[in-house]
Design a protein around this motif. Structure first.
Motif, PDB file in Angstrom:
ATOM      1  N   ILE A  16       0.839  -1.196   0.000  1.00 12.98           N
ATOM      2  CA  ILE A  16       0.000   0.000   0.000  1.00 12.98           C
ATOM      3  C   ILE A  16       0.878   1.250   0.000  1.00 12.98           C
ATOM      4  O   ILE A  16       1.888   1.320   0.701  1.00 12.98           O
ATOM      5  CB  ILE A  16      -0.975   0.023   1.196  1.00 12.98           C
ATOM      6  N   GLN A  17       0.482   2.220  -0.801  1.00 14.48           N
ATOM      7  CA  GLN A  17       1.211   3.486  -0.879  1.00 14.48           C
ATOM      8  C   GLN A  17       0.556   4.446   0.104  1.00 14.48           C
ATOM      9  O   GLN A  17      -0.318   5.238  -0.252  1.00 14.48           O
ATOM     10  CB  GLN A  17       1.189   4.028  -2.311  1.00 14.48           C
ATOM     11  N   ALA A  18       0.997   4.360   1.358  1.00 14.13           N
ATOM     12  CA  ALA A  18       0.360   5.131   2.429  1.00 14.13           C
ATOM     13  C   ALA A  18       1.394   5.500   3.477  1.00 14.13           C
ATOM     14  O   ALA A  18       2.389   4.804   3.659  1.00 14.13           O
ATOM     15  CB  ALA A  18      -0.753   4.310   3.074  1.00 14.13           C
ATOM     16  N   THR A  19       1.137   6.594   4.157  1.00 15.30           N
ATOM     17  CA  THR A  19       1.953   6.944   5.311  1.00 15.30           C
ATOM     18  C   THR A  19       1.496   6.090   6.493  1.00 15.30           C
ATOM     19  O   THR A  19       0.423   5.468   6.450  1.00 15.30           O
ATOM     20  CB  THR A  19       1.795   8.424   5.680  1.00 15.30           C
ATOM     21  N   VAL A  20       2.289   6.092   7.546  1.00 13.78           N
ATOM     22  CA  VAL A  20       1.922   5.368   8.761  1.00 13.78           C
ATOM     23  C   VAL A  20       0.561   5.839   9.261  1.00 13.78           C
ATOM     24  O   VAL A  20      -0.318   5.026   9.566  1.00 13.78           O
ATOM     25  CB  VAL A  20       2.986   5.568   9.862  1.00 13.78           C
ATOM     26  N   GLN A  21       0.365   7.153   9.313  1.00 17.22           N
ATOM     27  CA  GLN A  21      -0.873   7.680   9.864  1.00 17.22           C
ATOM     28  C   GLN A  21      -2.080   7.369   8.984  1.00 17.22           C
ATOM     29  O   GLN A  21      -3.176   7.062   9.493  1.00 17.22           O
ATOM     30  CB  GLN A  21      -0.773   9.183  10.098  1.00 17.22           C
ATOM     31  N   ASP A  92       5.827  -1.235  15.513  1.00 14.69           N
ATOM     32  CA  ASP A  92       5.273   0.094  15.801  1.00 14.69           C
ATOM     33  C   ASP A  92       3.775   0.148  15.518  1.00 14.69           C
ATOM     34  O   ASP A  92       3.017   0.792  16.250  1.00 14.69           O
ATOM     35  CB  ASP A  92       6.003   1.162  14.975  1.00 14.69           C
ATOM     36  N   SER A  93       3.353  -0.534  14.456  1.00 14.49           N
ATOM     37  CA  SER A  93       1.924  -0.569  14.141  1.00 14.49           C
ATOM     38  C   SER A  93       1.154  -1.286  15.240  1.00 14.49           C
ATOM     39  O   SER A  93       0.064  -0.852  15.646  1.00 14.49           O
ATOM     40  CB  SER A  93       1.686  -1.262  12.796  1.00 14.49           C
ATOM     41  N   LEU A  95       1.955  -1.513  18.415  1.00 10.93           N
ATOM     42  CA  LEU A  95       1.874  -0.632  19.580  1.00 10.93           C
ATOM     43  C   LEU A  95       0.818   0.448  19.386  1.00 10.93           C
ATOM     44  O   LEU A  95       0.054   0.754  20.304  1.00 10.93           O
ATOM     45  CB  LEU A  95       3.235   0.013  19.853  1.00 10.93           C
ATOM     46  N   ALA A  96       0.768   1.031  18.190  1.00  5.55           N
ATOM     47  CA  ALA A  96      -0.222   2.075  17.915  1.00  5.55           C
ATOM     48  C   ALA A  96      -1.635   1.513  17.995  1.00  5.55           C
ATOM     49  O   ALA A  96      -2.554   2.163  18.538  1.00  5.55           O
ATOM     50  CB  ALA A  96       0.033   2.686  16.534  1.00  5.55           C
ATOM     51  N   LEU A  97      -1.829   0.305  17.475  1.00  2.78           N
ATOM     52  CA  LEU A  97      -3.158  -0.309  17.518  1.00  2.78           C
ATOM     53  C   LEU A  97      -3.541  -0.702  18.937  1.00  2.78           C
ATOM     54  O   LEU A  97      -4.709  -0.587  19.329  1.00  2.78           O
ATOM     55  CB  LEU A  97      -3.189  -1.527  16.588  1.00  2.78           C
ATOM     56  N   LEU A  98      -2.574  -1.136  19.724  1.00  3.21           N
ATOM     57  CA  LEU A  98      -2.855  -1.451  21.126  1.00  3.21           C
ATOM     58  C   LEU A  98      -3.250  -0.191  21.896  1.00  3.21           C
ATOM     59  O   LEU A  98      -4.175  -0.214  22.715  1.00  3.21           O
ATOM     60  CB  LEU A  98      -1.636  -2.109  21.780  1.00  3.21           C
ATOM     61  N   LYS A  99      -2.565   0.897  21.638  1.00  2.00           N
ATOM     62  CA  LYS A  99      -2.896   2.166  22.298  1.00  2.00           C
ATOM     63  C   LYS A  99      -4.318   2.594  21.943  1.00  2.00           C
ATOM     64  O   LYS A  99      -5.109   2.977  22.813  1.00  2.00           O
ATOM     65  CB  LYS A  99      -1.897   3.242  21.889  1.00  2.00           C
ATOM     66  N   TRP A 100      -4.647   2.500  20.652  1.00  2.00           N
ATOM     67  CA  TRP A 100      -5.993   2.881  20.201  1.00  2.00           C
ATOM     68  C   TRP A 100      -7.029   1.932  20.790  1.00  2.00           C
ATOM     69  O   TRP A 100      -8.107   2.363  21.230  1.00  2.00           O
ATOM     70  CB  TRP A 100      -6.040   2.869  18.674  1.00  2.00           C
ATOM     71  N   TRP A 184      -6.859  -8.808  11.863  1.00  2.00           N
ATOM     72  CA  TRP A 184      -5.897  -9.903  12.010  1.00  2.00           C
ATOM     73  C   TRP A 184      -4.548  -9.430  11.475  1.00  2.00           C
ATOM     74  O   TRP A 184      -4.450  -8.991  10.326  1.00  2.00           O
ATOM     75  CB  TRP A 184      -6.347 -11.122  11.222  1.00  2.00           C
ATOM     76  N   MET A 185      -3.510  -9.560  12.293  1.00  2.00           N
ATOM     77  CA  MET A 185      -2.203  -9.042  11.896  1.00  2.00           C
ATOM     78  C   MET A 185      -1.089  -9.977  12.337  1.00  2.00           C
ATOM     79  O   MET A 185      -1.011 -10.369  13.507  1.00  2.00           O
ATOM     80  CB  MET A 185      -2.003  -7.653  12.514  1.00  2.00           C
ATOM     81  N   GLY A 186      -0.225 -10.342  11.395  1.00  2.00           N
ATOM     82  CA  GLY A 186       0.961 -11.118  11.714  1.00  2.00           C
ATOM     83  C   GLY A 186       2.046 -10.195  12.247  1.00  2.00           C
ATOM     84  O   GLY A 186       2.361  -9.191  11.606  1.00  2.00           O
ATOM     85  N   VAL A 187       2.608 -10.523  13.413  1.00  2.00           N
ATOM     86  CA  VAL A 187       3.572  -9.607  14.047  1.00  2.00           C
ATOM     87  C   VAL A 187       4.921 -10.251  14.343  1.00  2.00           C
ATOM     88  O   VAL A 187       5.735  -9.684  15.067  1.00  2.00           O
ATOM     89  CB  VAL A 187       2.977  -8.984  15.331  1.00  2.00           C
ATOM     90  N   GLY A 188       5.181 -11.436  13.794  1.00  2.00           N
ATOM     91  CA  GLY A 188       6.500 -12.043  13.911  1.00  2.00           C
ATOM     92  C   GLY A 188       6.983 -12.164  15.342  1.00  2.00           C
ATOM     93  O   GLY A 188       6.318 -12.724  16.210  1.00  2.00           O
ATOM     94  N   GLY A 189       8.173 -11.590  15.621  1.00  2.00           N
ATOM     95  CA  GLY A 189       8.759 -11.685  16.953  1.00  2.00           C
ATOM     96  C   GLY A 189       8.411 -10.535  17.871  1.00  2.00           C
ATOM     97  O   GLY A 189       9.106 -10.301  18.868  1.00  2.00           O
ATOM     98  N   SER A 190       7.338  -9.827  17.587  1.00  2.00           N
ATOM     99  CA  SER A 190       7.009  -8.617  18.350  1.00  2.00           C
ATOM    100  C   SER A 190       6.694  -8.879  19.812  1.00  2.00           C
ATOM    101  O   SER A 190       6.950  -8.026  20.670  1.00  2.00           O
ATOM    102  CB  SER A 190       5.828  -7.887  17.700  1.00  2.00           C
ATOM    103  N   PHE A 191       6.123 -10.053  20.130  1.00  2.00           N
ATOM    104  CA  PHE A 191       5.813 -10.329  21.534  1.00  2.00           C
ATOM    105  C   PHE A 191       7.094 -10.405  22.366  1.00  2.00           C
ATOM    106  O   PHE A 191       7.108 -10.012  23.533  1.00  2.00           O
ATOM    107  CB  PHE A 191       5.037 -11.644  21.685  1.00  2.00           C
TER     108      PHE A 191
END
Length: 245
Positions: A16-21, A92-93, A95-100, A184-191
């Motif tokens: 996707i051609q999008a900024t983080v926000q 980072d995504s 963390l942002a989704l958890l905050k929201w 649904w999001m794959g987050v690899g080793g993020s935990f």
């Protein structure tokens, strides 16, 4: 309704051609609308795996949003003359989704990692994001996928973060995302990072786009995986020359 982002192809994978926000705002809205969404945060390794494995390529292509997780993807898009705005990393995504999710009292299911890691991640989320309802969790060491999927179904999550590593997490999400209208999001080793079992590269290393070097210095055994990057860049240059000719 899902926003139709413009997509950029890098070696057959559409990003996707999008900024983080822009990306986050869309996912926030998707969650408010109770939409079922599949997010892939792809690095060069994932691109190479999709290139070599048709089934996996189809699964990645079926994701609603594939984001550029890794400077290699940004460089590849630049080389091909179709630049992407910026990196959208999985950690980072998340963390942002958890905050929201905390602000909106959403239900979250954590799936994957070692038992002690996911337990510690659950505790960390409950402390750092108190508005979240952890509706369930499951470590990544399971054999009965259907039973885990039923566990998720019964939990009625708004978000499912799958830390199963690629390609396992994408296969699982594609097969079972129908059990819950969630993000649904794959987050690899993020935990591991979230729970403090692994350390992320310091900010200066991130700013200079050399997180990969930091990880290699910390874990020399990753050298085999790191060899994917020059192979990937070689294929990108080959694609550029082929298209030019």
């Amino acid at each position: 309704m899902s926003q139709k982002f413009t997509e950029v192809s890098v070696l057959g994978v559409n990003f996707i051609q999008a900024t983080v926000q822009q990306f986050l705002n869309q996912v926030y809205q998707d969650s408010l609308d109770q939409q079922n969404r599949f997010i892939v945060t792809a690095n060069p390794e994932i691109v190479l795996t999709a290139r070599a494995n048709h089934k996996y390529a189809q699964i990645v292509a079926g994701a609603d949003y594939t984001t550029a997780d890794g400077i290699g993807i940004i460089k590849g898009a630049q080389i091909l003359g179709t630049p992407l705005p910026e990196r959208i990393t999985g950690f980072d995504s998340m963390l942002a989704l958890l905050k929201w999710a905390s602000q909106h009292h959403k239900r979250v299911f954590l799936l994957g990692a070692k038992p002690e890691v996911v337990k510690a991640a659950v505790t960390k989320v409950e402390v750092k994001f108190p508005g979240i309802k952890i509706c369930g969790w499951q470590d990544g060491y399971f054999e009965d996928e259907d039973a885990v999927a039923e566990k998720i179904r019964s939990a009625h999550p708004d978000f499912v973060f799958a830390a199963l590593g690629f390609p396992k997490q994408e296969y699982f999400i594609a097969k079972y995302r129908h059990v819950a209208d969630a993000i649904w999001m794959g987050v690899g080793g993020s935990f591991d990072v979230l729970a403090g079992f692994a350390q992320r590269a310091p900010q200066k290393w991130q700013d200079h786009h050399v997180e990969w070097l930091y990880r290699l210095l910390k874990e020399p055994s990753r050298i085999g995986r790191m060899m994917a990057l020059p192979k990937y860049l070689g294929l990108v240059y080959l694609q550029k020359l082929t298209h030019k000719n």
